[in-house]
Design an enzyme around this catalytic site. Structure first.
Site, PDB file in Angstrom:
ATOM      1  N   SER A 153       0.814  -1.212   0.000  1.00 54.24           N
ATOM      2  CA  SER A 153       0.000   0.000   0.000  1.00 54.24           C
ATOM      3  C   SER A 153       0.847   1.262   0.000  1.00 54.24           C
ATOM      4  O   SER A 153       0.333   2.369  -0.009  1.00 54.24           O
ATOM      5  CB  SER A 153      -0.926   0.003   1.216  1.00 54.24           C
ATOM      6  OG  SER A 153      -0.158  -0.095   2.390  1.00 54.24           O
TER       7      SER A 153
ATOM      8  N   THR B 256      -1.103   3.582   4.307  1.00 53.01           N
ATOM      9  CA  THR B 256      -0.215   4.740   4.380  1.00 53.01           C
ATOM     10  C   THR B 256       0.853   4.510   5.423  1.00 53.01           C
ATOM     11  O   THR B 256       0.566   3.967   6.478  1.00 53.01           O
ATOM     12  CB  THR B 256      -0.983   6.007   4.860  1.00 53.01           C
ATOM     13  OG1 THR B 256      -2.171   6.151   4.109  1.00 53.01           O
ATOM     14  CG2 THR B 256      -0.152   7.259   4.713  1.00 53.01           C
TER      15      THR B 256
ATOM     16  N   THR C  98       2.012   6.986   0.245  1.00 53.31           N
ATOM     17  CA  THR C  98       1.015   5.955  -0.032  1.00 53.31           C
ATOM     18  C   THR C  98       0.808   5.806  -1.531  1.00 53.31           C
ATOM     19  O   THR C  98       1.154   6.705  -2.300  1.00 53.31           O
ATOM     20  CB  THR C  98      -0.338   6.319   0.632  1.00 53.31           C
ATOM     21  OG1 THR C  98      -1.265   5.250   0.473  1.00 53.31           O
ATOM     22  CG2 THR C  98      -0.930   7.573   0.006  1.00 53.31           C
TER      23      THR C  98
ATOM     24  N   ARG D 107      -8.071  10.377  -8.245  1.00 52.32           N
ATOM     25  CA  ARG D 107      -8.427  10.489  -6.831  1.00 52.32           C
ATOM     26  C   ARG D 107      -7.193  10.821  -5.993  1.00 52.32           C
ATOM     27  O   ARG D 107      -6.124  10.258  -6.167  1.00 52.32           O
ATOM     28  CB  ARG D 107      -9.029   9.164  -6.348  1.00 52.32           C
ATOM     29  CG  ARG D 107      -9.405   9.135  -4.867  1.00 52.32           C
ATOM     30  CD  ARG D 107      -8.341   8.499  -4.000  1.00 52.32           C
ATOM     31  NE  ARG D 107      -8.806   8.294  -2.617  1.00 52.32           N
ATOM     32  CZ  ARG D 107      -8.037   7.908  -1.616  1.00 52.32           C
ATOM     33  NH1 ARG D 107      -6.757   7.679  -1.827  1.00 52.32           N
ATOM     34  NH2 ARG D 107      -8.531   7.746  -0.406  1.00 52.32           N
ATOM     35  N   VAL D 108      -7.355  11.776  -5.086  1.00 51.35           N
ATOM     36  CA  VAL D 108      -6.313  12.107  -4.119  1.00 51.35           C
ATOM     37  C   VAL D 108      -6.904  11.908  -2.733  1.00 51.35           C
ATOM     38  O   VAL D 108      -8.000  12.381  -2.452  1.00 51.35           O
ATOM     39  CB  VAL D 108      -5.844  13.565  -4.288  1.00 51.35           C
ATOM     40  CG1 VAL D 108      -4.841  13.945  -3.194  1.00 51.35           C
ATOM     41  CG2 VAL D 108      -5.218  13.768  -5.667  1.00 51.35           C
ATOM     42  N   GLY D 109      -6.186  11.201  -1.877  1.00 55.43           N
ATOM     43  CA  GLY D 109      -6.676  10.959  -0.521  1.00 55.43           C
ATOM     44  C   GLY D 109      -6.140  11.973   0.468  1.00 55.43           C
ATOM     45  O   GLY D 109      -5.727  13.074   0.101  1.00 55.43           O
ATOM     46  N   ASP D 110      -6.129  11.585   1.739  1.00 57.93           N
ATOM     47  CA  ASP D 110      -5.712  12.514   2.786  1.00 57.93           C
ATOM     48  C   ASP D 110      -4.204  12.663   2.876  1.00 57.93           C
ATOM     49  O   ASP D 110      -3.704  13.687   3.334  1.00 57.93           O
ATOM     50  CB  ASP D 110      -6.271  12.065   4.142  1.00 57.93           C
ATOM     51  CG  ASP D 110      -5.719  10.714   4.590  1.00 57.93           C
ATOM     52  OD1 ASP D 110      -5.458   9.853   3.724  1.00 57.93           O
ATOM     53  OD2 ASP D 110      -5.563  10.508   5.805  1.00 57.93           O
TER      54      ASP D 110
ATOM     55  N   THR E  31      -3.919   7.455   9.254  1.00 66.99           N
ATOM     56  CA  THR E  31      -3.935   6.366   8.283  1.00 66.99           C
ATOM     57  C   THR E  31      -5.339   5.790   8.256  1.00 66.99           C
ATOM     58  O   THR E  31      -6.058   5.834   9.256  1.00 66.99           O
ATOM     59  CB  THR E  31      -2.899   5.269   8.656  1.00 66.99           C
ATOM     60  OG1 THR E  31      -2.918   4.241   7.672  1.00 66.99           O
ATOM     61  CG2 THR E  31      -3.189   4.647  10.020  1.00 66.99           C
ATOM     62  N   GLY E  32      -5.761   5.276   7.116  1.00 57.48           N
ATOM     63  CA  GLY E  32      -7.106   4.706   7.028  1.00 57.48           C
ATOM     64  C   GLY E  32      -7.857   5.201   5.814  1.00 57.48           C
ATOM     65  O   GLY E  32      -7.260   5.457   4.768  1.00 57.48           O
ATOM     66  N   ASP E  33      -9.152   5.339   5.956  1.00 54.15           N
ATOM     67  CA  ASP E  33     -10.016   5.727   4.852  1.00 54.15           C
ATOM     68  C   ASP E  33      -9.900   7.230   4.603  1.00 54.15           C
ATOM     69  O   ASP E  33     -10.614   8.042   5.178  1.00 54.15           O
ATOM     70  CB  ASP E  33     -11.466   5.349   5.162  1.00 54.15           C
ATOM     71  CG  ASP E  33     -12.370   5.541   3.957  1.00 54.15           C
ATOM     72  OD1 ASP E  33     -12.007   6.321   3.058  1.00 54.15           O
ATOM     73  OD2 ASP E  33     -13.443   4.910   3.915  1.00 54.15           O
ATOM     74  N   GLY E  34      -8.958   7.588   3.721  1.00 52.12           N
ATOM     75  CA  GLY E  34      -8.631   8.986   3.501  1.00 52.12           C
ATOM     76  C   GLY E  34      -9.783   9.817   2.987  1.00 52.12           C
ATOM     77  O   GLY E  34      -9.872  11.013   3.278  1.00 52.12           O
TER      78      GLY E  34
END
Length: 341
Positions: free
Chosen positions: A67, A201, A219, A229-232, A252-255
């Site tokens: 990941s 992450t 990540t 898509r861009v996460g946190d 870390t997790g569901d960004g």
């Protein structure tokens, strides 16, 4: 080799979960080599930023849990793209890249954004062009493993995916999708597609001997994400935050859910007000729980005296969160664990 040491942090009351000592390296998940690399950089006289860059960079090389780094989390077109950020808690400068293509050392490129530009965040193809100007080689981020993950996903009618309210029905078939004439917005609260076996992450906070703070993340994002898509992770205050007057945090997790709450920034602000790091982390998780009770996520927190803590949201299959700590009080970088709330 010393046996794996697991330290269970007691979360009773607001008693500090950790004895304070500096310097300190804390990172998400049991990514031991990343912790060892960052600690070694500090011991050899490197800066806090150097330690964060090299520590997270170690995970990019090792493809931590598939990941972080190349060869993991293919998007809907089968491509692996990377997100990373690094933050200097003395100057409050941030360097970040998102949707980075064909360059393996994402956090290295993020560091160059601080050093050679007046910008904070570069994205996509243009970020890759910047990386090449800075001397990073173009390399294929696809591997046999990521290709087989992608073809397996296609064979399962593109399940799971991140679409909603589209035609054809995204829970039964692959796209291309389009929006229907009439939208019936049914927001389903589903358990996060990620779990403890699908980390996403590395987040790291480094506090030097004088209390100077740096933080960073790296990540390859959500598996089967919609391209672009861009996460946190590369967002300052969401993926991580560092402030040498208060402390540092990383998430870390569901960004997609967590970034809406700027959890790392919020945790640092709680610590600025004198809140114990463990409690600061817990308060941040509780705030997100109110809106998304089934989200997958965890936060690590450390203040400038070297006290630290962590918290996570309890969902089926994810009841404890493991993280690494390196400090003068420990004979080696040590895996620690907290019970989720």
């Amino acid at each position: 080799v010393a046996p794996l040491l697991l330290v269970v942090l007691q979360l009773a009351g607001s008693a500090s979960a950790s004895a304070a000592a500096l310097p300190l390296v804390i990172n998400t998940w049991a990514f031991r080599k990343a912790a060892e690399t960052a600690w070694r950089v500090l011991q050899l006289g490197g800066s806090e930023l150097d330690a964060v860059e090299r520590g997270c960079g170690q995970c990019e090389i090792d493809q931590c849990d598939g990941s972080v780094g190349y060869g993991g989390s293919p998007d809907e077109s089968g491509e692996t793209t990377l997100d990373a950020m690094i933050m200097d808690g003395n100057t409050m400068e941030v360097g970040a890249v998102a949707d980075l293509r064909r360059v393996k050392n994402a956090i290295g490129v993020a560091r160059k954004v601080i050093e050679y530009t007046k910008h904070t965040l570069l994205v996509g193809e243009s970020a890759s062009l910047f990386a090449v100007r800075m001397g990073f080689p173009y390399e294929d981020l696809t591997t046999q493993k990521s290709l087989s993950m992608y073809s397996e996903w296609l064979n399962q009618s593109c399940q799971p995916n991140y679409w909603k309210n589209v035609i054809p029905d995204s829970s039964k078939s692959c796209g291309p999708y389009k929006r229907p004439e009439k939208v019936s917005c049914t927001e389903e609260q589903t358990i996060s597609q990620r779990s403890v076996h699908n980390h996403d992450t590395i987040g790291m906070v480094v506090i030097g001997g004088s209390g100077t703070v740096a933080s960073g993340t790296s990540t390859n994002g959500a598996v089967h994400k919609i391209p672009g898509r861009v996460g946190d992770s590369p967002i300052a205050g969401a993926g991580s935050y560092a402030d040498s007057t208060a402390g540092g945090a990383a998430a870390t997790g569901d960004g997609d859910i967590m970034m809406r709450f700027l959890p790392s920034y919020q945790a640092v602000e709680y610590m600025r007000m004198g809140t114990d790091p463990t409690v600061a982390c817990q308060k941040v998780i509780s705030r997100i729980q109110k809106y998304a009770p089934k989200f997958f996520g965890a936060v690590i927190c450390a203040n400038t005296t070297g006290s630290y803590g962590a918290a996570c949201n309890k969902i089926p299959g994810f009841t404890q969160f493991h993280f690494m700590v390196s400090s003068p009080l420990l004979s080696q970088p040590t895996e620690q664990v907290v019970d989720c709330i």
